[in-house]
Design a protein around this motif. Structure first.
Motif, PDB file in Angstrom:
ATOM      1  N   LEU A  75      55.853  14.022   3.977  1.00 39.70           N
ATOM      2  CA  LEU A  75      55.228  14.874   4.983  1.00 39.70           C
ATOM      3  C   LEU A  75      54.520  14.017   6.024  1.00 39.70           C
ATOM      4  O   LEU A  75      54.363  12.803   5.863  1.00 39.70           O
ATOM      5  CB  LEU A  75      54.244  15.834   4.319  1.00 39.70           C
ATOM      6  CG  LEU A  75      54.832  16.722   3.220  1.00 39.70           C
ATOM      7  CD1 LEU A  75      53.734  17.539   2.555  1.00 39.70           C
ATOM      8  CD2 LEU A  75      55.908  17.626   3.786  1.00 39.70           C
ATOM      9  N   GLU A  76      54.065  14.651   7.104  1.00 39.15           N
ATOM     10  CA  GLU A  76      53.358  13.917   8.152  1.00 39.15           C
ATOM     11  C   GLU A  76      52.463  14.869   8.917  1.00 39.15           C
ATOM     12  O   GLU A  76      52.724  16.067   8.996  1.00 39.15           O
ATOM     13  CB  GLU A  76      54.351  13.234   9.099  1.00 39.15           C
ATOM     14  CG  GLU A  76      55.310  14.195   9.780  1.00 39.15           C
ATOM     15  CD  GLU A  76      56.385  13.474  10.582  1.00 39.15           C
ATOM     16  OE1 GLU A  76      56.273  13.471  11.817  1.00 39.15           O
ATOM     17  OE2 GLU A  76      57.328  12.944   9.962  1.00 39.15           O
ATOM     18  N   TRP A  77      51.387  14.325   9.472  1.00 39.17           N
ATOM     19  CA  TRP A  77      50.419  15.107  10.232  1.00 39.17           C
ATOM     20  C   TRP A  77      49.925  14.286  11.425  1.00 39.17           C
ATOM     21  O   TRP A  77      50.005  13.052  11.409  1.00 39.17           O
ATOM     22  CB  TRP A  77      49.225  15.479   9.367  1.00 39.17           C
ATOM     23  CG  TRP A  77      49.517  16.371   8.209  1.00 39.17           C
ATOM     24  CD1 TRP A  77      49.446  17.725   8.184  1.00 39.17           C
ATOM     25  CD2 TRP A  77      49.921  15.980   6.882  1.00 39.17           C
ATOM     26  NE1 TRP A  77      49.779  18.210   6.941  1.00 39.17           N
ATOM     27  CE2 TRP A  77      50.074  17.155   6.112  1.00 39.17           C
ATOM     28  CE3 TRP A  77      50.165  14.747   6.275  1.00 39.17           C
ATOM     29  CZ2 TRP A  77      50.460  17.142   4.784  1.00 39.17           C
ATOM     30  CZ3 TRP A  77      50.562  14.718   4.947  1.00 39.17           C
ATOM     31  CH2 TRP A  77      50.704  15.908   4.208  1.00 39.17           C
ATOM     32  N   ASP A  78      49.356  14.950  12.424  1.00 36.26           N
ATOM     33  CA  ASP A  78      48.757  14.233  13.546  1.00 36.26           C
ATOM     34  C   ASP A  78      47.539  13.439  13.089  1.00 36.26           C
ATOM     35  O   ASP A  78      47.311  12.314  13.549  1.00 36.26           O
ATOM     36  CB  ASP A  78      48.338  15.213  14.646  1.00 36.26           C
ATOM     37  CG  ASP A  78      49.515  15.688  15.482  1.00 36.26           C
ATOM     38  OD1 ASP A  78      50.597  15.072  15.373  1.00 36.26           O
ATOM     39  OD2 ASP A  78      49.364  16.671  16.229  1.00 36.26           O
ATOM     40  N   ARG A 125      50.302  10.366  12.178  1.00 39.18           N
ATOM     41  CA  ARG A 125      50.966  10.084  13.446  1.00 39.18           C
ATOM     42  C   ARG A 125      50.027   9.377  14.426  1.00 39.18           C
ATOM     43  O   ARG A 125      50.397   8.382  15.031  1.00 39.18           O
ATOM     44  CB  ARG A 125      51.465  11.381  14.083  1.00 39.18           C
ATOM     45  CG  ARG A 125      52.515  12.133  13.295  1.00 39.18           C
ATOM     46  CD  ARG A 125      53.172  13.183  14.215  1.00 39.18           C
ATOM     47  NE  ARG A 125      53.935  14.143  13.444  1.00 39.18           N
ATOM     48  CZ  ARG A 125      53.522  15.366  13.142  1.00 39.18           C
ATOM     49  NH1 ARG A 125      52.334  15.777  13.568  1.00 39.18           N
ATOM     50  NH2 ARG A 125      54.268  16.186  12.437  1.00 39.18           N
ATOM     51  N   GLU A 126      48.813   9.922  14.602  1.00 39.62           N
ATOM     52  CA  GLU A 126      47.927   9.401  15.642  1.00 39.62           C
ATOM     53  C   GLU A 126      46.571   8.962  15.114  1.00 39.62           C
ATOM     54  O   GLU A 126      46.107   7.870  15.419  1.00 39.62           O
ATOM     55  CB  GLU A 126      47.722  10.464  16.731  1.00 39.62           C
ATOM     56  CG  GLU A 126      49.004  10.850  17.461  1.00 39.62           C
ATOM     57  CD  GLU A 126      48.758  11.949  18.483  1.00 39.62           C
ATOM     58  OE1 GLU A 126      47.591  12.340  18.690  1.00 39.62           O
ATOM     59  OE2 GLU A 126      49.746  12.429  19.072  1.00 39.62           O
ATOM     60  N   ARG A 127      45.931   9.811  14.346  1.00 41.25           N
ATOM     61  CA  ARG A 127      44.561   9.534  13.909  1.00 41.25           C
ATOM     62  C   ARG A 127      44.536   9.300  12.406  1.00 41.25           C
ATOM     63  O   ARG A 127      45.118  10.060  11.643  1.00 41.25           O
ATOM     64  CB  ARG A 127      43.632  10.700  14.274  1.00 41.25           C
ATOM     65  CG  ARG A 127      43.470  10.924  15.767  1.00 41.25           C
ATOM     66  CD  ARG A 127      42.601  12.164  16.032  1.00 41.25           C
ATOM     67  NE  ARG A 127      42.327  12.337  17.444  1.00 41.25           N
ATOM     68  CZ  ARG A 127      43.125  12.987  18.281  1.00 41.25           C
ATOM     69  NH1 ARG A 127      44.251  13.529  17.825  1.00 41.25           N
ATOM     70  NH2 ARG A 127      42.804  13.108  19.553  1.00 41.25           N
ATOM     71  N   LEU A 128      43.810   8.265  12.025  1.00 44.79           N
ATOM     72  CA  LEU A 128      43.676   7.936  10.603  1.00 44.79           C
ATOM     73  C   LEU A 128      42.223   7.636  10.313  1.00 44.79           C
ATOM     74  O   LEU A 128      41.591   6.816  10.990  1.00 44.79           O
ATOM     75  CB  LEU A 128      44.549   6.728  10.250  1.00 44.79           C
ATOM     76  CG  LEU A 128      44.484   6.266   8.793  1.00 44.79           C
ATOM     77  CD1 LEU A 128      45.038   7.339   7.855  1.00 44.79           C
ATOM     78  CD2 LEU A 128      45.270   4.964   8.607  1.00 44.79           C
ATOM     79  N   MET A 134      51.533  18.783   9.028  1.00 41.26           N
ATOM     80  CA  MET A 134      52.960  18.756   8.749  1.00 41.26           C
ATOM     81  C   MET A 134      53.722  19.004  10.033  1.00 41.26           C
ATOM     82  O   MET A 134      53.219  19.614  10.949  1.00 41.26           O
ATOM     83  CB  MET A 134      53.331  19.853   7.754  1.00 41.26           C
ATOM     84  CG  MET A 134      53.331  19.399   6.324  1.00 41.26           C
ATOM     85  SD  MET A 134      53.951  20.673   5.208  1.00 41.26           S
ATOM     86  CE  MET A 134      53.207  22.146   5.800  1.00 41.26           C
ATOM     87  N   THR A 135      54.950  18.533  10.039  1.00 40.79           N
ATOM     88  CA  THR A 135      55.793  18.833  11.177  1.00 40.79           C
ATOM     89  C   THR A 135      55.837  20.341  11.382  1.00 40.79           C
ATOM     90  O   THR A 135      56.101  21.099  10.459  1.00 40.79           O
ATOM     91  CB  THR A 135      57.218  18.322  10.943  1.00 40.79           C
ATOM     92  OG1 THR A 135      57.150  16.927  10.682  1.00 40.79           O
ATOM     93  CG2 THR A 135      58.084  18.558  12.159  1.00 40.79           C
ATOM     94  N   ALA A 136      55.568  20.777  12.604  1.00 39.88           N
ATOM     95  CA  ALA A 136      55.473  22.212  12.864  1.00 39.88           C
ATOM     96  C   ALA A 136      56.818  22.881  12.686  1.00 39.88           C
ATOM     97  O   ALA A 136      57.733  22.710  13.463  1.00 39.88           O
ATOM     98  CB  ALA A 136      54.943  22.441  14.272  1.00 39.88           C
ATOM     99  N   ALA A 137      56.931  23.670  11.652  1.00 40.32           N
ATOM    100  CA  ALA A 137      58.207  24.296  11.326  1.00 40.32           C
ATOM    101  C   ALA A 137      58.536  25.443  12.256  1.00 40.32           C
ATOM    102  O   ALA A 137      59.647  25.935  12.279  1.00 40.32           O
ATOM    103  CB  ALA A 137      58.199  24.786   9.881  1.00 40.32           C
TER     104      ALA A 137
END
Length: 741
Positions: A516-519, A557-560, A1-4
């Protein structure tokens, strides 16, 4: 997740209205500065839609164009509403209401209930299932836990589509729903459920919307009071609006058009709850003069991830697919998506856990990694695999951060320390804010090093560590700040449910991952029977499953990493196959031709006006709408003066200019309207306002195209009442087309 807890989340408030626009791309800037009239933002995944609409509100407020208390921004989850409030606060736009549909409606219902109904408002129940269980027992039906959940979902669907019990069976058949029980049984159970609620004087969450709609329809004075309060509306995730929510929005708006909607038909994944992208796709039909802005610059994902997402949608069918957006990554190149096949689910989970452990060892924070699956039942295998690998994790959709006992207790301790300040002997050796927080939370169980293993002890430590990290980042962004300032920040976060990041891999269903989103994202179980799910049989259901996978892909974002297994259990028959959605996408699968082309790349359409040439962008059956490069001001058709009053714009003439209205036609239209209002149980102005009837009587339209040109004749009203109105204008008796549809 976006780092809050990242320090960039504590930016300086822009020092001017123009500074609010800094850093926006051309399309986002257009959204932010288009403050009047209807605006439709078609925003692809990762294109900064929340940034665009919050900057729009903030720019309007900071520039003095919008009064903050006159703006109502609505979305679909408390988390999204909280994020919006937080962003607006950081942009200096205080006093703007950002709420869910239910929250906004509940506030209005509580306020107006004594005036509209009298007495105390019924109690709102948090869970329907116990009442549904009582209704089933009263009907002599025995339902297990799964059936109770499914029947409850059917009742919710019926209510948001404004379907009464007597009409449920027919409505479910028309909608192509597979009812969990015989439709007649569900209809009877639904009816008894409503009777039990009345008997116990309770309401459910759908009743909040239904009752608010009823009050606004029946009480014109209350509707006008609400409209006087809110002048500008912003609706996020508009592709997920249900018919009931759309009706509430229409009542909030009245005859005004200061509305900005944001959505992406390719992310419609809640149609089983009654949500439909039709309101988004038909927006230009209802608002022919709308500005449409397409956001396609993807700032979230690498070109490799974006290419896979685009390729997946290139195979899609249906109306939403016809309006898909072709994303364009704005990020540097990254690794190619990885596809892996495994003999069974246990091996698939163990492989994912090993890869996640290696990512964490390479420096990727655990909070920037997610495992996403189709159903919650898949979670247990991955929980075990991560625990065995020594990887901390958190379940998305579990207890809210600020509602956890250890967090509530920690906040009490921090607040007490802030109140005592320098008189607290525990803090005498703590030189700065982060040190003070560490000292206070040490008394609650925080330690510099995490405890070994996983489980509840590790979960508690992770929660306290999130508060420690938040204090560190807050101090870096606000040098000299003390515990009092930190508590103010925490109180605002509690109110907006803006939780800090917990350091653990996220386990979540694809539905829970929306927004949501993650690296790094691991999409697991992508096999036939699970993706698409086995009970998805119609084309519409299959396409929704494809969109669900699209949502999962675009979280990365980067790795899937995409994986599937050939059997469920070790030693089982390998009778599974990869999801059909991966055909043409994974290595070794046959290439497939795209089924259609995406909508035009990102851009701006300033507005359309009805005319004889051109084509409608959204399959408009009533009018062809040519493009205009500029939105021209409305002018009086008698004297030519520019019109600014909404009522004059509707008539297209000044109030004091001579009218050529057919008085007899106007009276016939009023008599017809009265009958329609009685038939539908609505106030007369909900059919057409006096101004609209006057405009019709002056224009005397001869066909649907001419009628659609009259302000106030929206697409829904044109479909419902157009034939009757045209018949009256032609001197004929109306044919009854005004019946409720």
């Amino acid at each position: 997740m976006t780092a809050a807890t990242h320090s960039t989340l504590f930016p300086q408030v822009p020092d001017s209205a123009d500074a609010v626009l800094d850093g926006l791309d051309p399309e986002q800037r257009e959204v932010a500065t288009a403050l009047h009239g209807p605006v439709c933002v078609l925003a692809g995944a990762g294109t900064g839609k929340t940034r665009a609409i919050t900057h729009r509100i903030a720019y309007g407020v900071r520039a003095g164009i919008l009064q903050p208390t006159s703006v109502l921004a609505v979305t679909f989850t408390n988390r999204a509403a909280g994020e919006m409030r937080g962003r607006l606060r950081r942009l200096g736009a205080h006093g703007v209401q950002a709420r869910t549909f239910h929250s906004a409606a509940l506030r209005q219902l509580q306020y107006f209930w004594p005036k509209a109904v009298g007495g105390a408002m019924p109690r709102l129940i948090d869970r329907k299932v116990p009442v549904v269980a009582d209704a089933a027992a009263a009907c002599g039906l025995r339902l297990d836990r799964t059936e109770l959940r499914d029947v409850t979902a059917e009742i919710e669907w019926a209510k948001v589509t404004q379907t009464v019990p007597a009409d449920y069976a027919l409505a479910a058949e028309r909608a192509g729903r597979e009812a969990p029980r015989d439709p007649a049984e569900i209809a009877r159970l639904y009816s008894v459920y409503e009777d039990l609620k009345r008997e116990h004087e309770v309401i459910d969450f759908e009743d909040v919307l239904l009752l608010t709609v009823g009050i606004l329809q029946d009480r014109r004075d209350i509707a006008e009071q609400v409209r006087a309060q809110y002048q500008h509306f912003v609706v996020d995730e508009y592709q997920d609006v249900s018919p009931l929510q759309q009706r509430l929005l229409e009542l909030w708006l009245g005859d005004r058009d200061n509305l900005c909607v944001v959505g992406d038909a390719s992310q419609t994944i809640y149609s089983f709850t009654g949500a439909t992208p039709d309101h988004l796709l038909d927006f230009r039909l209802r608002h022919p003069g709308a500005t449409v802005v397409r956001l396609v610059r993807d700032y979230r994902s690498t070109p490799q991830v974006v290419h896979l997402a685009n390729a997946l949608l290139a195979q899609a069918r249906g109306r939403a697919a016809d309006h898909r957006l072709e994303l364009v990554s704005q990020r540097p190149a990254g690794p190619e998506p990885v596809f892996t096949e495994h003999p069974d689910e246990v091996a698939e989970a163990e492989d994912a856990a090993r890869r996640i452990r290696d990512l964490i060892a390479s420096g990727v924070p655990a909070s920037e990694i997610a495992v996403l699956f189709r159903t919650n039942a898949q979670s247990e295998t991955y929980e075990q695999a991560l625990a065995d690998a020594g990887v901390p994790y958190q379940l998305r959709g579990a207890e809210r951060f600020f509602e956890r006992p250890e967090v509530r207790k920690a906040l009490v301790s921090l607040r007490a320390a802030a109140r005592f300040g320098g008189n607290d002997t525990l803090l005498k050796d703590a030189a700065d804010l982060p040190s003070q927080v560490r000292v206070v939370l040490s008394g609650e169980g925080w330690t510099p090093e995490p405890p070994a293993g996983s489980g509840a002890v590790r979960d508690r430590w992770e929660a306290l560590a999130a508060l420690v990290n938040l204090a560190r980042d807050f101090a870096a962004a606000h040098p000299g700040a003390g515990l009092g300032e930190l508590m103010t920040e925490l109180d605002e976060r509690v109110n907006s449910q803006h939780a800090p990041t917990v350091q653990g891999v996220t386990l979540a269903s694809l539905h829970a991952a929306k927004g949501l989103e993650w690296d790094a994202v691991f999409l697991v179980g992508v096999a036939e029977g699970m993706m698409p799910i086995s009970y998805a049989r119609t084309e519409q259901q299959i396409e929704e499953e494809r969109r669900l996978l699209y949502v999962g892909i675009t979280r990365a974002r980067e790795r899937l990493h995409v994986s599937w297994s050939l059997s469920r259990s070790p030693g089982g028959r390998p009778n599974r196959r990869p999801s059909r959605f991966l055909d043409g996408l994974r290595p070794g699968s046959p290439a497939l031709a795209a089924r259609g082309t995406a909508t035009a790349a990102g851009g701006i359409e300033r507005g359309f006006a009805p005319g004889p040439a051109g084509t409608a962008p959204y399959d408009d059956p009533y009018a062809a709408l040519p493009r205009r490069t500029r939105r021209t001001p409305a002018r009086c058709r008698v004297c030519g003066r520019t019109l600014t009053d909404a009522g004059e714009i509707k008539l297209l003439r000044c109030d004091d200019c001579p009218s050529d209205m057919d008085e007899g036609l106007y009276e016939r239209l009023r008599a017809w309207r009265q009958k329609q209002a009685r038939r539908s149980g609505q106030p007369e102005f909900c059919v057409f306002t006096d101004r609209t009837l006057m405009a019709i009587a002056e224009a005397v339209p001869g066909d649907e195209r001419e009628l659609a040109r009259i302000p106030g004749v929206l697409a829904r009203k044109l479909r419902r009442h157009g034939a009757d109105v045209l018949a009256i204008c032609a001197g004929r008796e109306p044919g009854g087309s005004g019946a409720e549809d």
